[in-house]
Design a protein around this motif. Structure first.
Motif, PDB file in Angstrom:
ATOM      1  N   LEU A 236      -8.071  -6.148  -1.423  1.00  0.00           N
ATOM      2  CA  LEU A 236      -8.286  -5.148  -2.590  1.00  0.00           C
ATOM      3  C   LEU A 236      -8.791  -5.772  -3.733  1.00  0.00           C
ATOM      4  O   LEU A 236      -8.218  -6.919  -4.123  1.00  0.00           O
ATOM      5  N   ARG A 237     -10.020  -5.477  -4.182  1.00  0.00           N
ATOM      6  CA  ARG A 237     -10.622  -6.157  -5.230  1.00  0.00           C
ATOM      7  C   ARG A 237     -11.646  -5.218  -6.047  1.00  0.00           C
ATOM      8  O   ARG A 237     -12.005  -4.135  -5.332  1.00  0.00           O
ATOM      9  N   GLY A 238     -12.117  -5.540  -7.024  1.00  0.00           N
ATOM     10  CA  GLY A 238     -12.805  -4.607  -7.826  1.00  0.00           C
ATOM     11  C   GLY A 238     -14.169  -5.283  -8.597  1.00  0.00           C
ATOM     12  O   GLY A 238     -14.039  -6.439  -8.754  1.00  0.00           O
ATOM     13  N   ASN A 239     -15.044  -4.543  -8.911  1.00  0.00           N
ATOM     14  CA  ASN A 239     -16.182  -5.129  -9.737  1.00  0.00           C
ATOM     15  C   ASN A 239     -16.615  -4.016 -10.906  1.00  0.00           C
ATOM     16  O   ASN A 239     -16.712  -3.024 -10.554  1.00  0.00           O
TER      17      ASN A 239
ATOM     18  N   TRP B  57      -2.252   0.415  -6.078  1.00  0.00           N
ATOM     19  CA  TRP B  57      -2.328   0.661  -4.577  1.00  0.00           C
ATOM     20  C   TRP B  57      -1.562  -0.481  -3.805  1.00  0.00           C
ATOM     21  O   TRP B  57      -1.269  -0.222  -2.858  1.00  0.00           O
ATOM     22  N   LYS B  58      -1.465  -1.699  -4.434  1.00  0.00           N
ATOM     23  CA  LYS B  58      -0.770  -2.690  -3.814  1.00  0.00           C
ATOM     24  C   LYS B  58       0.737  -2.195  -3.627  1.00  0.00           C
ATOM     25  O   LYS B  58       1.382  -2.485  -2.476  1.00  0.00           O
ATOM     26  N   LYS B  59       1.316  -1.938  -4.826  1.00  0.00           N
ATOM     27  CA  LYS B  59       2.760  -1.387  -4.895  1.00  0.00           C
ATOM     28  C   LYS B  59       2.921  -0.139  -3.902  1.00  0.00           C
ATOM     29  O   LYS B  59       3.647  -0.274  -3.087  1.00  0.00           O
ATOM     30  N   GLU B  60       1.695   0.701  -3.440  1.00  0.00           N
ATOM     31  CA  GLU B  60       2.010   1.529  -2.671  1.00  0.00           C
ATOM     32  C   GLU B  60       1.964   1.170  -1.239  1.00  0.00           C
ATOM     33  O   GLU B  60       2.867   1.756  -0.472  1.00  0.00           O
ATOM     34  N   GLN B  61       1.032   0.302  -0.913  1.00  0.00           N
ATOM     35  CA  GLN B  61       1.076  -0.489   0.150  1.00  0.00           C
ATOM     36  C   GLN B  61       2.384  -1.049   0.715  1.00  0.00           C
ATOM     37  O   GLN B  61       2.924  -0.983   1.808  1.00  0.00           O
TER      38      GLN B  61
ATOM     39  N   PHE C 198     -13.378  -2.396  -3.622  1.00  0.00           N
ATOM     40  CA  PHE C 198     -13.473  -2.535  -2.500  1.00  0.00           C
ATOM     41  C   PHE C 198     -12.185  -3.247  -1.921  1.00  0.00           C
ATOM     42  O   PHE C 198     -11.156  -3.533  -2.195  1.00  0.00           O
ATOM     43  N   TYR C 199     -12.246  -2.551  -0.488  1.00  0.00           N
ATOM     44  CA  TYR C 199     -10.995  -2.953   0.566  1.00  0.00           C
ATOM     45  C   TYR C 199     -11.511  -2.785   2.144  1.00  0.00           C
ATOM     46  O   TYR C 199     -12.420  -2.454   2.398  1.00  0.00           O
ATOM     47  N   ALA C 200     -10.603  -3.441   2.899  1.00  0.00           N
ATOM     48  CA  ALA C 200     -11.150  -3.463   4.201  1.00  0.00           C
ATOM     49  C   ALA C 200     -11.174  -2.067   4.731  1.00  0.00           C
ATOM     50  O   ALA C 200     -10.459  -1.418   4.351  1.00  0.00           O
TER      51      ALA C 200
ATOM     52  N   GLY D 175      -8.660   0.408   6.105  1.00  0.00           N
ATOM     53  CA  GLY D 175      -7.503   0.983   5.398  1.00  0.00           C
ATOM     54  C   GLY D 175      -7.632   2.480   5.193  1.00  0.00           C
ATOM     55  O   GLY D 175      -6.612   3.148   5.284  1.00  0.00           O
ATOM     56  N   GLN D 176      -8.677   2.880   5.634  1.00  0.00           N
ATOM     57  CA  GLN D 176      -9.119   4.250   5.853  1.00  0.00           C
ATOM     58  C   GLN D 176      -8.349   4.748   6.883  1.00  0.00           C
ATOM     59  O   GLN D 176      -7.642   6.041   6.905  1.00  0.00           O
ATOM     60  N   MET D 177      -8.395   4.038   8.068  1.00  0.00           N
ATOM     61  CA  MET D 177      -7.769   4.430   9.246  1.00  0.00           C
ATOM     62  C   MET D 177      -6.310   4.528   9.165  1.00  0.00           C
ATOM     63  O   MET D 177      -5.387   5.380   9.643  1.00  0.00           O
ATOM     64  N   VAL D 178      -5.610   3.498   8.071  1.00  0.00           N
ATOM     65  CA  VAL D 178      -4.213   3.415   8.098  1.00  0.00           C
ATOM     66  C   VAL D 178      -3.790   4.757   7.338  1.00  0.00           C
ATOM     67  O   VAL D 178      -2.728   5.376   7.551  1.00  0.00           O
TER      68      VAL D 178
END
Length: 147
Positions: free
Chosen positions: A42-45, A23-27, A59-61, A64-67
């Motif tokens: 971006l983080r996870g649990n 996801w970071k590469k794609e961004q 989790f992400y801001a 991010g969905q709006m973008v």
């Protein structure tokens, strides 16, 4: 030598690292965000354990969905097509110039693809575990008596 079978938690942890990396590469590829706030959010649990269902949370801001949809600040989801048509007809000065940057909803970086990838990895691990249990339970000594 038999290969080590990873636990569900280990597989989920590796998958989470891969997914967040994708996801970071794609961004970065789509040039999303000048401040990198979304990228850094971006983080996870992972919760659960052996014999218990493993739960993976990402989790992400929220914006991010709006973008991803190409909406926000004066642009409605239904109005995006109208805006792009206006821009095509009238030029770049008309309408909002927001475009959907599909960083998590399309292609190999999509949530759906990544979830299927996790399911496949977990399925392969369970299959290897089942094969190992069957192989270890079978007596390898065969005796044939003919009278």
């Amino acid at each position: 030598m038999a290969e080590e079978i990873k636990s569900d938690i280990q597989i989920a942890e590796e998958w989470l690292e891969w997914s967040i990396s994708d996801w970071k590469k794609e961004q970065n590829r789509l040039r999303i965000g000048k401040t990198k706030t979304l990228l850094n959010s971006l983080r996870g649990n992972i919760s659960g354990g052996e014999g218990i269902r493993v739960q993976v949370e990402v989790f992400y801001a929220w914006y991010g969905q709006m973008v991803d949809m190409g909406v926000g600040r004066g642009t409605r989801s239904g109005g995006q097509k109208d805006n792009s048509t206006m821009r095509r007809v009238l030029g770049k000065g008309a309408g909002h110039d927001r475009k959907a940057k599909r960083w998590y909803s399309k292609g190999k970086a999509s949530m759906g693809f990544q979830t299927i990838r996790l399911a496949t990895l977990l399925g392969e691990a369970k299959a290897k575990e089942a094969v190992r249990k069957i192989a270890n339970s079978v007596d390898h000594k065969h005796v044939i008596t003919i009278k």
